[in-house]
Design a protein around this motif. Structure first.
Motif, PDB file in Angstrom:
ATOM      1  N   GLU A 127       0.835  -1.099  -0.115  1.00  0.00           N
ATOM      2  CA  GLU A 127       0.095   0.032  -0.078  1.00  0.00           C
ATOM      3  C   GLU A 127       0.889   1.401  -0.096  1.00  0.00           C
ATOM      4  N   LEU A 128       2.022   1.355   0.588  1.00  0.00           N
ATOM      5  CA  LEU A 128       2.722   2.430   0.707  1.00  0.00           C
ATOM      6  C   LEU A 128       3.998   2.532  -0.170  1.00  0.00           C
ATOM      7  N   ASP A 129       4.111   1.531  -1.118  1.00  0.00           N
ATOM      8  CA  ASP A 129       5.081   1.241  -2.100  1.00  0.00           C
ATOM      9  C   ASP A 129       6.304   1.350  -1.352  1.00  0.00           C
ATOM     10  N   LEU A 130       6.406   0.741  -0.116  1.00  0.00           N
ATOM     11  CA  LEU A 130       7.576   0.152   0.393  1.00  0.00           C
ATOM     12  C   LEU A 130       7.887  -1.093  -0.248  1.00  0.00           C
ATOM     13  N   ILE A 131       8.716  -1.035  -1.089  1.00  0.00           N
ATOM     14  CA  ILE A 131       8.997  -2.626  -1.866  1.00  0.00           C
ATOM     15  C   ILE A 131      10.731  -2.708  -1.431  1.00  0.00           C
ATOM     16  N   PRO A 132      10.909  -4.030  -0.776  1.00  0.00           N
ATOM     17  CA  PRO A 132      12.133  -4.189  -0.582  1.00  0.00           C
ATOM     18  C   PRO A 132      13.080  -4.391  -1.362  1.00  0.00           C
ATOM     19  N   VAL A 133      14.472  -4.351  -1.325  1.00  0.00           N
ATOM     20  CA  VAL A 133      15.520  -4.439  -2.200  1.00  0.00           C
ATOM     21  C   VAL A 133      15.892  -5.949  -2.230  1.00  0.00           C
ATOM     22  N   VAL A 134      16.166  -6.542  -3.284  1.00  0.00           N
ATOM     23  CA  VAL A 134      16.324  -8.107  -3.238  1.00  0.00           C
ATOM     24  C   VAL A 134      17.581  -8.290  -4.346  1.00  0.00           C
ATOM     25  N   PRO A 135      18.692  -8.722  -3.901  1.00  0.00           N
ATOM     26  CA  PRO A 135      19.819  -9.012  -4.965  1.00  0.00           C
ATOM     27  C   PRO A 135      19.428 -10.045  -5.924  1.00  0.00           C
ATOM     28  N   GLU A 136      19.928 -10.144  -7.057  1.00  0.00           N
ATOM     29  CA  GLU A 136      19.522 -10.861  -8.407  1.00  0.00           C
ATOM     30  C   GLU A 136      20.122 -12.286  -7.981  1.00  0.00           C
ATOM     31  N   GLN A 137      21.260 -12.542  -7.362  1.00  0.00           N
ATOM     32  CA  GLN A 137      21.907 -13.917  -7.117  1.00  0.00           C
ATOM     33  C   GLN A 137      21.884 -14.454  -5.926  1.00  0.00           C
ATOM     34  N   GLY A 138      21.827 -15.875  -5.957  1.00  0.00           N
ATOM     35  CA  GLY A 138      22.036 -16.614  -4.607  1.00  0.00           C
ATOM     36  C   GLY A 138      21.086 -17.687  -4.252  1.00  0.00           C
ATOM     37  N   SER A 139      19.932 -17.679  -5.288  1.00  0.00           N
ATOM     38  CA  SER A 139      18.954 -18.716  -4.972  1.00  0.00           C
ATOM     39  C   SER A 139      19.586 -19.831  -5.952  1.00  0.00           C
ATOM     40  N   VAL A 140      19.413 -21.147  -5.365  1.00  0.00           N
ATOM     41  CA  VAL A 140      19.399 -22.261  -6.151  1.00  0.00           C
ATOM     42  C   VAL A 140      18.149 -22.832  -6.700  1.00  0.00           C
ATOM     43  N   GLY A 141      16.987 -22.226  -6.339  1.00  0.00           N
ATOM     44  CA  GLY A 141      15.858 -22.615  -6.687  1.00  0.00           C
ATOM     45  C   GLY A 141      15.279 -23.807  -6.069  1.00  0.00           C
ATOM     46  N   SER A 150      14.492 -13.910   1.741  1.00  0.00           N
ATOM     47  CA  SER A 150      15.017 -13.580   3.253  1.00  0.00           C
ATOM     48  C   SER A 150      15.241 -11.958   3.052  1.00  0.00           C
ATOM     49  N   HIS A 151      15.889 -11.594   2.058  1.00  0.00           N
ATOM     50  CA  HIS A 151      15.908 -10.309   1.597  1.00  0.00           C
ATOM     51  C   HIS A 151      14.750  -9.300   1.675  1.00  0.00           C
ATOM     52  N   LEU A 152      13.697 -10.198   0.903  1.00  0.00           N
ATOM     53  CA  LEU A 152      12.331  -9.521   0.844  1.00  0.00           C
ATOM     54  C   LEU A 152      11.757  -9.328   2.227  1.00  0.00           C
ATOM     55  N   PHE A 153      11.996 -10.016   3.218  1.00  0.00           N
ATOM     56  CA  PHE A 153      11.449 -10.044   4.232  1.00  0.00           C
ATOM     57  C   PHE A 153      12.262  -9.385   5.552  1.00  0.00           C
ATOM     58  N   LEU A 154      13.691  -9.193   5.227  1.00  0.00           N
ATOM     59  CA  LEU A 154      14.074  -8.594   6.279  1.00  0.00           C
ATOM     60  C   LEU A 154      13.670  -7.442   6.793  1.00  0.00           C
ATOM     61  N   PRO A 155      13.095  -6.372   5.907  1.00  0.00           N
ATOM     62  CA  PRO A 155      12.492  -5.198   6.356  1.00  0.00           C
ATOM     63  C   PRO A 155      11.498  -5.552   7.460  1.00  0.00           C
ATOM     64  N   LEU A 175      10.856   2.647   7.726  1.00  0.00           N
ATOM     65  CA  LEU A 175       9.879   2.193   8.737  1.00  0.00           C
ATOM     66  C   LEU A 175       9.215   3.262   9.774  1.00  0.00           C
ATOM     67  N   LYS A 176      10.584   4.064  10.219  1.00  0.00           N
ATOM     68  CA  LYS A 176      10.311   5.045  11.032  1.00  0.00           C
ATOM     69  C   LYS A 176       9.709   6.113  10.542  1.00  0.00           C
ATOM     70  N   GLU A 177      10.071   6.459   9.263  1.00  0.00           N
ATOM     71  CA  GLU A 177       9.198   7.640   8.617  1.00  0.00           C
ATOM     72  C   GLU A 177       7.729   7.493   8.479  1.00  0.00           C
ATOM     73  N   GLY A 179       5.958   5.589  10.788  1.00  0.00           N
ATOM     74  CA  GLY A 179       5.387   5.157  11.961  1.00  0.00           C
ATOM     75  C   GLY A 179       5.154   4.022  12.138  1.00  0.00           C
ATOM     76  N   LEU A 180       6.021   2.866  11.649  1.00  0.00           N
ATOM     77  CA  LEU A 180       5.896   1.620  11.712  1.00  0.00           C
ATOM     78  C   LEU A 180       7.050   0.965  12.684  1.00  0.00           C
ATOM     79  N   GLU A 181       6.759   0.111  13.546  1.00  0.00           N
ATOM     80  CA  GLU A 181       7.751  -0.593  14.315  1.00  0.00           C
ATOM     81  C   GLU A 181       8.182  -1.855  13.559  1.00  0.00           C
ATOM     82  N   PRO A 182       9.506  -2.233  13.837  1.00  0.00           N
ATOM     83  CA  PRO A 182      10.040  -3.565  13.429  1.00  0.00           C
ATOM     84  C   PRO A 182       9.075  -4.744  14.144  1.00  0.00           C
ATOM     85  N   MET A 183       8.955  -5.870  13.501  1.00  0.00           N
ATOM     86  CA  MET A 183       8.243  -6.979  14.020  1.00  0.00           C
ATOM     87  C   MET A 183       9.227  -7.900  14.785  1.00  0.00           C
ATOM     88  N   GLU A 184       8.428  -8.926  15.561  1.00  0.00           N
ATOM     89  CA  GLU A 184       9.000 -10.080  15.982  1.00  0.00           C
ATOM     90  C   GLU A 184       8.359 -11.345  15.406  1.00  0.00           C
TER      91      GLU A 184
END
Length: 497
Positions: A127-141, A150-155, A175-177, A179-184
């Motif tokens: 909704e907020l267009d907060l789209i995580p940054v994901v590197p292109e390499q590293g998955s073996v599928g 993992s990179h998609l959900f680190l935020p 997140l601070k901008e 008003g969102l707190e990190p989750m557990e």
């Protein structure tokens, strides 16, 4: 139209509509109930002494190490932190967004044990267009696209990065901008988030969207080249294709007949004595049609995957979680490799048509210039198509045919489908450039058929080309012309239907 996550069925147009904002998507009460029920089942298992993979055990080769209830949350955090090891350039922001959308849909089907709060936070990112940054390499599928997801959900944890327009900013700052707190994360959540095929799938969606247009443009480029060559229409007759009725062949032949409808130029040489055209003209239905068949196969399987649950284990009840291989990317990897060959072949035959247009046959001047010698005319852009064709051939090695064991041999066969998806999109990017040059050549050839006119659709596209690229009279710098043509193709400016 409102799409209901976890309930309705995604297809190519719907997922793209959600991504571009033209289709609203939400969690309905039925999906909320499914998510909450699945979560309750996980809570029961997490508190139990019975070992259940990924809920109260370690991961991969550590699956036989049980984790205490007090440590399950830390286990899930550690999972994301340790698996975020991607490298290379970031994937395009729209692909990351597709990963979020398709992951929400998979988690909302009620088999993953995710908490509602976690799904709602993912929807807030969209909704907020907060789209995580994901590197292109590293998955073996296999075991899911572990590193990209993992990179998609680190935020969610306040780690990683977001796209902010074209800039990259730390997730904690964004997140601070807002008003969102990190989750557990709680039991099973980390595993549910990173086990899945959404990196492969989102590359497939991106490729399908582009390839659908390029298949149609291939027919337009082929028809314009035939107009320039004053080739024969007979290879596209319906009765010929009804007796070898591959779906792709029939569709392409029908499209070619429409592209030549009411063409004065084609009618002008109906009585010519040319018996047969070269294959790159005559066999367009067979070659373009085969590529369409491959596209249709990829689309069919990708739409199954869009509506599938691809994490592990699958939570059936408070007493049962099935460990399986739904995260394995092979179903998409193999067909992505097939589609790569199909896309590369569209470029291969296009380059051959470029070559034919330069030969100086059937009333065309050599190199498409009447002042050859002092002028090289259109000679050299075909070198570029030849280079792009060979580059595409080199990209056709099927990653799905390879496997390198990981995780101390626990994950001893992997799909490499993430590479398959990336390579298909590289091939399609090269194909756009090949078609740009063929269309430029075809427009130049049609100039030598004037005052004859072509069908309305071809004339419309000819006018579009001429609005950016003038007829070549004497040698000039062609790089700007090619850049203009590539921009037209990439923006899908040509009328193809």
């Amino acid at each position: 139209m409102t799409f209901r996550y976890g309930i309705d069925r995604l297809d190519l147009d719907t997922v793209n509509g959600i991504a571009d904002g033209s289709i609203k998507a939400e969690l309905c009460q039925e999906a909320l109930d499914k998510i909450n029920t699945s979560r309750s089942n996980v809570d029961v298992m997490a508190a139990s002494d019975k070992a259940v993979y990924g809920i109260n055990t370690g991961f991969g080769p550590l699956c036989d190490t049980q984790i205490s209830p007090e440590e399950t949350n830390l286990l899930q955090k550690n999972l994301l932190i340790t698996h975020a090891v991607g490298v290379g350039e970031p994937i395009a922001k729209p692909i990351s967004k597709l990963m979020l959308i398709t992951k929400v849909h998979a988690l909302s089907q009620g088999f993953s044990g995710i908490r509602l709060e976690t799904v709602e936070r993912m929807l807030k990112f969209i909704e907020l267009d907060l789209i995580p940054v994901v590197p292109e390499q590293g998955s073996v599928g296999a075991s899911g696209d572990l590193a990209p997801l993992s990179h998609l959900f680190l935020p969610l944890l306040g780690e990683g990065e977001f796209w902010q327009g074209d800039k990259i900013v730390p997730a904690a700052e964004a997140l601070k901008e807002h008003g969102l707190e990190p989750m557990e994360l709680h039991a099973k959540e980390g595993l549910a988030l990173i086990n899945g095929t959404q990196f492969i799938l989102s590359h497939a969606i991106t490729a399908l969207t582009k390839m659908r247009y390029l298949l149609d443009l291939a027919d337009v480029a082929g028809a314009m080249s035939i107009e320039g060559m004053q080739g024969s229409q007979s290879p596209f007759r319906e009765e010929l294709h009804q007796i070898r009725a591959f779906a792709g062949n029939l569709e392409v032949a029908k499209r070619m007949r429409r592209l030549f409808k009411d063409s004065q130029n084609m009618a002008d040489h109906e009585e010519c004595d040319r018996v047969q055209d070269p294959y790159s003209l005559r066999c367009i239905p067979q070659v373009h049609g085969a590529s369409r068949n491959a596209y249709n196969h990829l689309k069919e399987l990708a739409e199954i995957e869009m509506n599938s649950v691809t994490d592990n284990p699958i939570v059936i009840s408070s007493e049962e979680a099935i460990s399986g291989g739904s995260f394995h990317g092979q179903p998409l990897a193999m067909v992505l490799d097939y589609a790569s060959i199909a896309a590369a072949e569209l470029g291969n035959i296009s380059d051959r048509r470029c070559y034919l247009l330069l030969e100086g046959l059937h009333g065309l001047p050599r190199l498409l210039t009447t002042s050859g010698g002092l002028n090289s005319g259109m000679m050299i852009p075909q070198y570029t198509t030849a280079a792009l064709v060979t580059e595409n051939k080199s990209l056709c090695f099927p990653p799905s045919a390879d496997s390198v064991p990981t995780s101390m041999g626990q994950e001893d066969h992997v799909s490499m489908g993430s590479i398959s998806g990336r390579k298909l999109n590289q091939i399609l990017g090269n194909l756009e450039k090949i078609f740009a040059i063929e269309l430029m050549y075809a427009a130049q050839a049609i100039e030598f058929r004037r005052p004859n006119t072509c069908s309305d659709l071809i004339e419309e596209n000819f006018a579009l080309i001429r609005s950016k690229v003038a007829k070549l009279e004497e040698d000039r710098l062609l790089k700007p012309d090619i850049d203009h043509m590539v921009a037209l193709v990439k923006s899908q400016a040509f009328t193809v239907n």
